[in-house]
Design an enzyme around this catalytic site. Structure first.
Site, PDB file in Angstrom:
ATOM      1  N   TYR A  64     -13.440 -23.749   7.957  1.00  0.00           N
ATOM      2  CA  TYR A  64     -13.546 -24.045   6.524  1.00  0.00           C
ATOM      3  C   TYR A  64     -15.012 -24.174   6.163  1.00  0.00           C
ATOM      4  CZ  TYR A  64      -9.092 -24.590   4.218  1.00  0.00           C
ATOM      5  OH  TYR A  64      -7.909 -24.330   3.590  1.00  0.00           O
ATOM      6  N   GLU A  66     -16.191 -24.556   2.473  1.00  0.00           N
ATOM      7  CA  GLU A  66     -16.352 -24.633   1.014  1.00  0.00           C
ATOM      8  C   GLU A  66     -17.745 -25.145   0.681  1.00  0.00           C
ATOM      9  OE1 GLU A  66     -12.967 -26.756  -0.429  1.00  0.00           O
ATOM     10  OE2 GLU A  66     -11.638 -25.091   0.015  1.00  0.00           O
ATOM     11  N   ASP A 241     -18.627  -4.143 -13.737  1.00  0.00           N
ATOM     12  CA  ASP A 241     -17.773  -4.148 -12.546  1.00  0.00           C
ATOM     13  C   ASP A 241     -18.010  -2.791 -11.865  1.00  0.00           C
ATOM     14  OD1 ASP A 241     -15.733  -3.849 -10.725  1.00  0.00           O
ATOM     15  OD2 ASP A 241     -14.171  -4.627 -12.056  1.00  0.00           O
ATOM     16  N   THR A 270     -16.239  -4.804  -5.414  1.00  0.00           N
ATOM     17  CA  THR A 270     -15.537  -4.990  -4.151  1.00  0.00           C
ATOM     18  C   THR A 270     -16.472  -4.454  -3.071  1.00  0.00           C
ATOM     19  OG1 THR A 270     -14.482  -2.861  -4.449  1.00  0.00           O
ATOM     20  CG2 THR A 270     -13.166  -4.792  -5.010  1.00  0.00           C
ATOM     21  N   LYS A 273     -14.621  -0.261  -1.082  1.00  0.00           N
ATOM     22  CA  LYS A 273     -14.358   1.076  -1.646  1.00  0.00           C
ATOM     23  C   LYS A 273     -15.490   2.002  -1.186  1.00  0.00           C
ATOM     24  CE  LYS A 273     -11.548  -0.519  -5.537  1.00  0.00           C
ATOM     25  NZ  LYS A 273     -11.769  -1.938  -5.815  1.00  0.00           N
ATOM     26  N   ARG A 279     -12.546  -5.527   3.325  1.00  0.00           N
ATOM     27  CA  ARG A 279     -11.839  -5.801   2.071  1.00  0.00           C
ATOM     28  C   ARG A 279     -12.361  -7.123   1.502  1.00  0.00           C
ATOM     29  NH1 ARG A 279      -7.963  -3.475  -0.305  1.00  0.00           N
ATOM     30  NH2 ARG A 279      -8.030  -1.916   1.346  1.00  0.00           N
TER      31      ARG A 279
END
Ligand code: DSN
Length: 478
Positions: A64, A66, A241, A270, A273, A279
């Site tokens: 974790y 955060e 984007d 992203t 692509k 991903r």
């Protein structure tokens, strides 16, 4: 590095997985076979490098983290800090960005981070401050209305879905359509191109808080300098984007007016692509938005995925190498060769061609819906996806288009001659497919007939085409 190392790594991994759940190991192996054997023309897919894939399969997944680099809500994040900082540094250097936030898990997440950052930057709202310490998913419908009212029903102007825009640019089925009062700009019905004067007119009338540039199915360059001027003229924040074409920006195929990074206040993408990474998502922004962007987690994101950030660092390092620029150029050469091959054979293309990585075939020219064409091509070993065309009479489900793209096949090493052969295969399937009818005799938008013998023949030809360009040549699982 020896090719043997890649085979050993993946074989060993599968052996370990097989000892626990053999069906998963089998599915992973089968997926490699399927990807090796199909002609993958999905414009948003690619093949990440073995190094990128391997960076994801390890104990970073157990952590974790955060917070942000050096400021975590959990102890023991020193190694996560290393990979997150590396990924961000590579991203800043690659794109010439002032700030990079590499935690978003997907493109939708990256867009949500950007929207909230702009809202927090531009609008004074106690309700938003309250929401920033809770997960957005916990908000009730009433909370949403209160928040949106307090935020003053802020407006977003983005490209319409049927013209090639994306669901996350303010459309109802996506949360962006609930957060914002949305209006769209389309394309010129005669040319299929963005009409910047119409965008300026819409911006003047609508006065959006955010003007969104970027697309998922527009086959042309976009002039981001002009869009920024439009945004400035109405006091809007300009967001781009670039999920689809990030690889072309990274590879310096899209430069000057066509590179969004120097023009936009905030850019999302992203990483999987045309950029050819794992991903995931990412946000780049100008310094004044950096603090708000870094609040993405916990505002809208769950804990970061350290294993994916490690893979982002690897893929972004790869994209900084000189050969990535060559790859990006070949993506566009291939898309143009594919478009020319289709046009020469009589296909109808939206905008009449392409100058990026994708081609949009209007399959009404073959008497088919997008759904019929997509399935007939799939029967023939050609993987594409159906997509709306501008003013599509068949809506977003059946559609009238097939979107095809070249990032994946270019990674495999296919070139312009093979693109012409690919055009021939696509054209053959589409000319030999006939639209079917419903039981009551009315035309069906889904049913079709295609001789299975012809489909098999094309599938074999597709496999032959791929045989000389093996996928992951260094990986032998046998
Ligand atoms: N699903 C992606 C695409 O195919 O374009 C965009 O989210």
């Amino acid at each position: 590095m020896s090719r043997n190392a890649e085979s050993t790594a993946f074989r060993s991994a599968l052996e370990v997985i097989r000892a626990v759940e053999p069906r998963v190991a089998d599915a992973i192996g089968a997926e490699l076979t399927d990807q090796r054997e199909s002609l993958k023309l999905i414009a948003s897919e690619n093949y990440a490098s073995p190094a990128t894939l391997l960076a994801m399969g390890n104990w970073f997944s157990d952590k974790y983290a955060e917070g942000t680099v050096g400021r975590r809500f959990y102890a023991g994040c020193q190694n996560v800090d290393t990979v997150e900082a590396l990924a961000a540094e590579h991203a800043r250097e690659l794109f010439g960005a002032a700030h990079a936030y590499v935690q978003p898990h997907s493109g939708i997440d990256a867009n949500l981070v950007a929207f909230w950052a702009v809202l927090a930057d531009r609008v004074e709202s106690p309700a938003l401050k309250k929401a920033q310490v809770r997960q957005v998913n916990d908000l009730t419908e009433a909370d949403w209305f209160a928040l949106r009212r307090e935020l003053g029903n802020q407006r977003m102007l983005g490209m319409s879905l049927d013209a090639g825009g994306h669901l996350t640019h303010g459309f109802r089925p996506n949360i962006s359509g609930k957060m914002f009062d949305q209006r769209s700009y389309g394309t010129d019905p005669a040319t299929g191109l963005i009409d910047y004067d119409r965008v300026a007119e819409a911006a003047r009338e609508f006065k959006p808080l955010i003007l969104v540039g970027g697309y998922s199915a527009y086959p042309r360059k976009v002039n981001f300098r002009i869009l920024r001027e439009i945004a400035d003229s109405v006091g809007a924040t300009f967001m781009v984007d670039m999920a689809h074409f990030a690889g072309l920006v990274a590879g310096k195929v899209l430069t000057g007016d066509f590179d969004p990074v120097p023009h936009a206040h905030i850019v999302t993408t992203t990483t999987h692509k045309s950029l050819r990474g794992p991903r995931g998502g990412m946000v780049l922004c100008q310094p004044e938005l950096a603090d708000q962007v870094d609040r993405g987690c916990p505002m809208v994101l769950g804990g970061p995925l350290p294993h994916v950030m490690a893979a982002k660092a690897v893929a972004l390092a790869e994209a900084r190498r000189p050969d990535f620029a060559d790859y990006a150029r070949r993506i566009v050469d291939n898309a143009q060769a594919l478009a020319e091959g289709l046009l020469r054979r009589g296909a109808k293309l939206v905008t009449g061609g392409t100058d990026n990585h994708l081609v949009l075939i209007d399959v009404s020219g073959y008497g088919l819906t997008g759904r019929q064409a997509e399935q007939a091509l799939l029967d023939s070993g050609i993987v594409t996806n159906r997509n709306s065309v501008p003013q599509d009479p068949n809506g977003a489900w059946y559609t009238s288009g097939i979107r095809i793209g070249t990032p994946a096949l270019t990674t495999r090493g296919l070139g312009t001659a093979e693109m012409d052969q690919t055009a021939e295969l696509i054209h053959t399937v589409l000319t030999q497919t006939t639209a079917g009818a419903n039981a009551d005799g009315t035309p069906s938008k889904a049913k079709y007939t295609l001789d299975p013998g012809l489909a098999d023949k094309v599938a074999r030809q597709a496999t032959d085409l791929l045989a000389t360009h093996p996928l992951y040549p260094g990986i032998d699982l046998a």
